[in-house]
Design a protein around this motif. Structure first.
Motif, PDB file in Angstrom:
ATOM      1  N   ALA A 179     -25.494  78.455 -19.146  1.00  0.00           N
ATOM      2  CA  ALA A 179     -26.452  77.382 -19.412  1.00  0.00           C
ATOM      3  C   ALA A 179     -27.853  77.690 -18.901  1.00  0.00           C
ATOM      4  O   ALA A 179     -28.839  77.237 -19.499  1.00  0.00           O
ATOM      5  N   TRP A 180     -27.983  78.469 -17.843  1.00  0.00           N
ATOM      6  CA  TRP A 180     -29.272  78.619 -17.184  1.00  0.00           C
ATOM      7  C   TRP A 180     -29.781  80.055 -17.152  1.00  0.00           C
ATOM      8  O   TRP A 180     -30.854  80.342 -17.675  1.00  0.00           O
ATOM      9  N   THR A 181     -29.018  80.963 -16.571  1.00  0.00           N
ATOM     10  CA  THR A 181     -29.490  82.332 -16.374  1.00  0.00           C
ATOM     11  C   THR A 181     -29.690  83.071 -17.696  1.00  0.00           C
ATOM     12  O   THR A 181     -30.722  83.693 -17.918  1.00  0.00           O
ATOM     13  N   PHE A 182     -28.702  83.008 -18.556  1.00  0.00           N
ATOM     14  CA  PHE A 182     -28.741  83.723 -19.836  1.00  0.00           C
ATOM     15  C   PHE A 182     -28.917  82.731 -20.986  1.00  0.00           C
ATOM     16  O   PHE A 182     -28.345  82.907 -22.051  1.00  0.00           O
ATOM     17  N   ARG A 197     -17.615  76.803 -29.724  1.00  0.00           N
ATOM     18  CA  ARG A 197     -16.357  76.882 -28.976  1.00  0.00           C
ATOM     19  C   ARG A 197     -15.848  78.310 -28.811  1.00  0.00           C
ATOM     20  O   ARG A 197     -15.590  78.757 -27.703  1.00  0.00           O
ATOM     21  N   TRP A 198     -15.658  79.044 -29.895  1.00  0.00           N
ATOM     22  CA  TRP A 198     -15.044  80.373 -29.788  1.00  0.00           C
ATOM     23  C   TRP A 198     -15.942  81.394 -29.116  1.00  0.00           C
ATOM     24  O   TRP A 198     -15.463  82.166 -28.278  1.00  0.00           O
ATOM     25  N   PRO A 199     -17.231  81.439 -29.426  1.00  0.00           N
ATOM     26  CA  PRO A 199     -18.084  82.351 -28.654  1.00  0.00           C
ATOM     27  C   PRO A 199     -18.108  82.007 -27.159  1.00  0.00           C
ATOM     28  O   PRO A 199     -18.140  82.900 -26.311  1.00  0.00           O
ATOM     29  N   TYR A 200     -18.046  80.711 -26.837  1.00  0.00           N
ATOM     30  CA  TYR A 200     -18.022  80.283 -25.432  1.00  0.00           C
ATOM     31  C   TYR A 200     -16.744  80.771 -24.750  1.00  0.00           C
ATOM     32  O   TYR A 200     -16.791  81.345 -23.664  1.00  0.00           O
ATOM     33  N   VAL A 201     -15.610  80.549 -25.401  1.00  0.00           N
ATOM     34  CA  VAL A 201     -14.322  80.990 -24.840  1.00  0.00           C
ATOM     35  C   VAL A 201     -14.289  82.513 -24.747  1.00  0.00           C
ATOM     36  O   VAL A 201     -13.833  83.075 -23.747  1.00  0.00           O
ATOM     37  N   TYR A 202     -14.780  83.205 -25.772  1.00  0.00           N
ATOM     38  CA  TYR A 202     -14.819  84.665 -25.769  1.00  0.00           C
ATOM     39  C   TYR A 202     -15.697  85.165 -24.613  1.00  0.00           C
ATOM     40  O   TYR A 202     -15.334  86.115 -23.913  1.00  0.00           O
ATOM     41  N   GLY A 203     -16.839  84.513 -24.398  1.00  0.00           N
ATOM     42  CA  GLY A 203     -17.704  84.881 -23.269  1.00  0.00           C
ATOM     43  C   GLY A 203     -17.017  84.654 -21.933  1.00  0.00           C
ATOM     44  O   GLY A 203     -17.153  85.453 -21.006  1.00  0.00           O
ATOM     45  N   LEU A 204     -16.260  83.567 -21.831  1.00  0.00           N
ATOM     46  CA  LEU A 204     -15.515  83.297 -20.600  1.00  0.00           C
ATOM     47  C   LEU A 204     -14.458  84.374 -20.350  1.00  0.00           C
ATOM     48  O   LEU A 204     -14.274  84.829 -19.220  1.00  0.00           O
ATOM     49  N   VAL A 205     -13.795  84.807 -21.409  1.00  0.00           N
ATOM     50  CA  VAL A 205     -12.819  85.890 -21.281  1.00  0.00           C
ATOM     51  C   VAL A 205     -13.521  87.180 -20.852  1.00  0.00           C
ATOM     52  O   VAL A 205     -13.053  87.890 -19.952  1.00  0.00           O
ATOM     53  N   LYS A 206     -14.675  87.464 -21.470  1.00  0.00           N
ATOM     54  CA  LYS A 206     -15.415  88.678 -21.126  1.00  0.00           C
ATOM     55  C   LYS A 206     -15.868  88.661 -19.664  1.00  0.00           C
ATOM     56  O   LYS A 206     -15.738  89.669 -18.962  1.00  0.00           O
ATOM     57  N   THR A 207     -16.392  87.527 -19.204  1.00  0.00           N
ATOM     58  CA  THR A 207     -16.840  87.477 -17.812  1.00  0.00           C
ATOM     59  C   THR A 207     -15.660  87.576 -16.857  1.00  0.00           C
ATOM     60  O   THR A 207     -15.778  88.132 -15.768  1.00  0.00           O
ATOM     61  N   ASN A 208     -14.499  87.057 -17.256  1.00  0.00           N
ATOM     62  CA  ASN A 208     -13.311  87.201 -16.422  1.00  0.00           C
ATOM     63  C   ASN A 208     -12.869  88.656 -16.347  1.00  0.00           C
ATOM     64  O   ASN A 208     -12.386  89.096 -15.300  1.00  0.00           O
ATOM     65  N   ILE A 209     -13.039  89.388 -17.422  1.00  0.00           N
ATOM     66  CA  ILE A 209     -12.712  90.817 -17.394  1.00  0.00           C
ATOM     67  C   ILE A 209     -13.693  91.544 -16.472  1.00  0.00           C
ATOM     68  O   ILE A 209     -13.289  92.323 -15.611  1.00  0.00           O
ATOM     69  N   VAL A 210     -14.989  91.270 -16.646  1.00  0.00           N
ATOM     70  CA  VAL A 210     -16.017  91.909 -15.826  1.00  0.00           C
ATOM     71  C   VAL A 210     -15.815  91.562 -14.356  1.00  0.00           C
ATOM     72  O   VAL A 210     -15.677  92.432 -13.501  1.00  0.00           O
ATOM     73  N   ARG A 211     -15.808  90.278 -14.067  1.00  0.00           N
ATOM     74  CA  ARG A 211     -15.716  89.832 -12.675  1.00  0.00           C
ATOM     75  C   ARG A 211     -14.309  90.048 -12.128  1.00  0.00           C
ATOM     76  O   ARG A 211     -14.142  90.297 -10.942  1.00  0.00           O
ATOM     77  N   TYR A 231     -23.474  92.003 -11.693  1.00  0.00           N
ATOM     78  CA  TYR A 231     -24.674  91.706 -12.477  1.00  0.00           C
ATOM     79  C   TYR A 231     -24.831  92.687 -13.638  1.00  0.00           C
ATOM     80  O   TYR A 231     -25.056  92.280 -14.778  1.00  0.00           O
ATOM     81  N   VAL A 232     -24.723  93.953 -13.346  1.00  0.00           N
ATOM     82  CA  VAL A 232     -24.929  94.974 -14.380  1.00  0.00           C
ATOM     83  C   VAL A 232     -23.930  94.790 -15.521  1.00  0.00           C
ATOM     84  O   VAL A 232     -24.310  94.782 -16.696  1.00  0.00           O
ATOM     85  N   LEU A 233     -22.661  94.613 -15.198  1.00  0.00           N
ATOM     86  CA  LEU A 233     -21.661  94.466 -16.252  1.00  0.00           C
ATOM     87  C   LEU A 233     -21.811  93.146 -17.011  1.00  0.00           C
ATOM     88  O   LEU A 233     -21.677  93.123 -18.240  1.00  0.00           O
ATOM     89  N   ASP A 234     -22.091  92.067 -16.301  1.00  0.00           N
ATOM     90  CA  ASP A 234     -22.297  90.792 -16.994  1.00  0.00           C
ATOM     91  C   ASP A 234     -23.512  90.850 -17.917  1.00  0.00           C
ATOM     92  O   ASP A 234     -23.455  90.425 -19.063  1.00  0.00           O
ATOM     93  N   ALA A 235     -24.616  91.364 -17.407  1.00  0.00           N
ATOM     94  CA  ALA A 235     -25.846  91.416 -18.197  1.00  0.00           C
ATOM     95  C   ALA A 235     -25.700  92.307 -19.422  1.00  0.00           C
ATOM     96  O   ALA A 235     -26.218  92.001 -20.498  1.00  0.00           O
ATOM     97  N   ARG A 236     -24.955  93.392 -19.297  1.00  0.00           N
ATOM     98  CA  ARG A 236     -24.840  94.357 -20.400  1.00  0.00           C
ATOM     99  C   ARG A 236     -23.685  94.077 -21.339  1.00  0.00           C
ATOM    100  O   ARG A 236     -23.689  94.562 -22.469  1.00  0.00           O
ATOM    101  N   TRP A 237     -22.686  93.307 -20.901  1.00  0.00           N
ATOM    102  CA  TRP A 237     -21.532  93.111 -21.766  1.00  0.00           C
ATOM    103  C   TRP A 237     -21.269  91.641 -22.080  1.00  0.00           C
ATOM    104  O   TRP A 237     -21.144  91.280 -23.250  1.00  0.00           O
ATOM    105  N   THR A 238     -21.185  90.796 -21.080  1.00  0.00           N
ATOM    106  CA  THR A 238     -20.831  89.396 -21.330  1.00  0.00           C
ATOM    107  C   THR A 238     -21.856  88.703 -22.212  1.00  0.00           C
ATOM    108  O   THR A 238     -21.491  88.006 -23.155  1.00  0.00           O
ATOM    109  N   TRP A 239     -23.136  88.886 -21.917  1.00  0.00           N
ATOM    110  CA  TRP A 239     -24.180  88.209 -22.700  1.00  0.00           C
ATOM    111  C   TRP A 239     -24.950  89.180 -23.583  1.00  0.00           C
ATOM    112  O   TRP A 239     -26.098  88.954 -23.908  1.00  0.00           O
TER     113      TRP A 239
END
Length: 140
Positions: free
Chosen positions: A68-71, A79-93, A131-139
């Motif tokens: 909502a704020w940073t990116f 819905r699906w891009p949001y859920v997909y992003g949540l899955v991606k950030t869970n993989i990264v983090r 940060y690096v993985l989230d910035a380059r992959w999640t968003w």
């Protein structure tokens, strides 16, 4: 690398986003430490198990705030891009969880640090990685 990161905090096109990411991470670190303390001292859980639960809780929290704020320019609203992003950030983090837990374990058992202090240091040790993985992959 550290010098470049510090320079980006005050100038350049990524400065605002990086400062926001750090602010969200700082908030989440505080929440993670409170959750860890509650789970260990009040809930009686082992500090490693409690750390895992606290980390996962703050992963979800950080995704919601960062989306909502940073990116915000790249935020996921449907819905699906949001859920997909949540899955991606869970993989990264999630990939940082073993690193953070290992640092926590080593600092507590071999460094004789109190578990909350050790966890704060472990959070810091994995911050750039996340940060690096989230910035380059999640968003991306």
């Amino acid at each position: 690398m550290v010098r470049e990161l510090l320079r980006q905090l005050v100038e350049g096109p990524l400065a605002v986003r990086l400062r926001r990411f750090v602010a969200v991470g700082t908030l989440a670190a505080g929440i993670q430490l409170v959750l860890l303390w509650l789970l260990v001292d009040r809930g009686g859980l082992n500090y490693i198990v409690a750390a895992f639960l606290a980390i996962e809780t703050t992963i979800i929290l950080q995704y919601v705030i960062n989306n909502a704020w940073t990116f915000h320019a790249d935020r996921k609203t449907n819905r699906w891009p949001y859920v997909y992003g949540l899955v991606k950030t869970n993989i990264v983090r999630g990939s940082a969880i073993p690193i953070q837990l290992l640092v926590l374990y080593v600092l507590v058992n071999f460094g004789a640090l109190q578990y909350l202090v050790a966890n704060a240091l472990a959070i810091g040790a994995t911050g750039i990685y996340r940060y690096v993985l989230d910035a380059r992959w999640t968003w991306s």
